[in-house]
Design a protein around this motif. Structure first.
Motif, PDB file in Angstrom:
ATOM      1  N   GLN A  92      -6.043  -6.117   9.775  1.00 55.20           N
ATOM      2  CA  GLN A  92      -6.812  -6.721   8.692  1.00 55.20           C
ATOM      3  C   GLN A  92      -8.200  -6.099   8.572  1.00 55.20           C
ATOM      4  N   ARG A  93      -8.685  -5.495   9.635  1.00 52.91           N
ATOM      5  CA  ARG A  93     -10.011  -4.885   9.611  1.00 52.91           C
ATOM      6  C   ARG A  93     -10.049  -3.635   8.744  1.00 52.91           C
ATOM      7  N   ALA A  94      -8.915  -2.969   8.567  1.00 49.12           N
ATOM      8  CA  ALA A  94      -8.894  -1.715   7.809  1.00 49.12           C
ATOM      9  C   ALA A  94      -9.413  -1.908   6.391  1.00 49.12           C
ATOM     10  N   ASN A  95      -9.017  -2.986   5.738  1.00 48.31           N
ATOM     11  CA  ASN A  95      -9.445  -3.203   4.364  1.00 48.31           C
ATOM     12  C   ASN A  95     -10.937  -3.519   4.280  1.00 48.31           C
ATOM     13  N   PHE A 133      -6.749   3.608  -8.238  1.00 44.75           N
ATOM     14  CA  PHE A 133      -6.048   2.643  -7.390  1.00 44.75           C
ATOM     15  C   PHE A 133      -6.018   3.196  -5.969  1.00 44.75           C
ATOM     16  N   ILE A 134      -6.459   2.376  -4.998  1.00 45.08           N
ATOM     17  CA  ILE A 134      -6.596   2.839  -3.619  1.00 45.08           C
ATOM     18  C   ILE A 134      -5.822   1.915  -2.684  1.00 45.08           C
ATOM     19  N   GLU A 135      -4.806   2.465  -2.033  1.00 39.75           N
ATOM     20  CA  GLU A 135      -4.015   1.718  -1.063  1.00 39.75           C
ATOM     21  C   GLU A 135      -4.499   2.078   0.342  1.00 39.75           C
ATOM     22  N   VAL A 136      -4.827   1.069   1.147  1.00 41.26           N
ATOM     23  CA  VAL A 136      -5.407   1.274   2.472  1.00 41.26           C
ATOM     24  C   VAL A 136      -4.332   1.099   3.549  1.00 41.26           C
ATOM     25  N   LYS A 137      -4.305   2.031   4.498  1.00 42.75           N
ATOM     26  CA  LYS A 137      -3.381   1.942   5.626  1.00 42.75           C
ATOM     27  C   LYS A 137      -4.158   2.176   6.920  1.00 42.75           C
ATOM     28  N   SER A 138      -3.861   1.402   7.964  1.00 45.70           N
ATOM     29  CA  SER A 138      -4.513   1.605   9.257  1.00 45.70           C
ATOM     30  C   SER A 138      -3.649   2.513  10.129  1.00 45.70           C
ATOM     31  N   VAL A 139      -4.297   3.417  10.851  1.00 45.03           N
ATOM     32  CA  VAL A 139      -3.606   4.393  11.700  1.00 45.03           C
ATOM     33  C   VAL A 139      -4.057   4.202  13.144  1.00 45.03           C
ATOM     34  N   LEU A 197      -5.678   5.725   1.352  1.00 46.18           N
ATOM     35  CA  LEU A 197      -6.803   5.904   2.257  1.00 46.18           C
ATOM     36  C   LEU A 197      -6.391   5.425   3.641  1.00 46.18           C
ATOM     37  N   TYR A 198      -6.223   6.380   4.558  1.00 44.71           N
ATOM     38  CA  TYR A 198      -5.892   6.046   5.939  1.00 44.71           C
ATOM     39  C   TYR A 198      -7.189   5.733   6.688  1.00 44.71           C
TER      40      TYR A 198
END
Length: 230
Positions: free
Chosen positions: A83-86, A130-136, A174-175
């Protein structure tokens, strides 16, 4: 992103049922905490790892504490709370670290399937973006991979972004790199070949891929530098 309250150190005993983990506090007490990560957490959840947990301050909550960070034996820091990624993405976008955007809004519905995009904004040329966020967090030495498990949902997000690009808008992934050892990011073809193939198709359709490295500590997580996506 600063943690609102000081994180408490603990030692991981085990993670189980996806959303739960048992940890031992410095005083010897063993407690069950919430694990806000549905992935495989490869390399992030080894028994005996030092971890940091946040306190909700709500004694009525079933699991008062939440797992936030882990530290590897090599000293690398990992944020396991996806949840911190966003939140981090929001900070770097508002600060213009990626590029200047205006009218930034979070969790907006979009596309033919009425999904929610993590962030939407207007770029310097007036393009709706449009920006989709993913955590790595999956690391093999300095190489980061996404996803860490087969993810139909991640492939669906790429399809939606591809549609936005085909309609003339800007669309990007956006990773947010939440493992301090990672220096570049790639699609995890060895884990989810369909996702890797979907990335190729999305790039050909004009979807952009970016990755942000972070400085991680028990006090805060700061976006620091853009790194390569291969």
């Amino acid at each position: 992103m600063k943690f609102l309250n000081p994180l408490r150190p603990a030692v991981l005993i085990k993670r189980y049922k996806r959303f739960l983990a048992d940890v031992q506090l410095p005083n010897g007490d063993v407690i069950t905490i919430h694990c806000p990560n549905t992935g495989a957490m490869t390399g992030c959840a080894r028994p005996g790892m030092k971890v940091w947990i946040s306190d909700s301050g709500n004694p009525k909550r079933k699991y008062r504490y939440t797992w936030e960070l882990a530290e590897t034996t090599e000293g690398d820091m990992i944020c396991v709370n996806t949840q911190r990624a966003n939140q981090i993405a929001g900070e770097l976008l508002q600060q213009g670290m990626l590029e200047p955007f205006t009218e930034l809004t979070a969790e907006q519905k979009y596309g033919y399937d009425n999904r929610r995009i993590d962030w939407q904004g207007i770029d310097a040329n007036g393009n709706l973006t449009f920006i989709e966020v993913k955590s790595v967090t999956l690391a093999v030495q300095q190489q980061g991979y996404f996803p860490d498990t087969v993810s139909e949902r991640a492939r669906q997000h790429l399809a939606s972004l591809q549609t936005m690009a085909s309609e003339g808008h800007r669309a990007m992934v956006l990773y947010v790199v939440l493992h301090s050892a990672i220096r570049q990011v790639s699609a995890a073809e060895h884990i989810d070949a369909k996702y890797a193939e979907a990335c190729i198709m999305a790039k050909q359709a004009g979807v952009e891929f970016n990755a942000i490295q972070c400085q991680i500590s028990a006090e805060e997580i700061k976006p620091s530098a853009m790194i390569c996506v291969k």
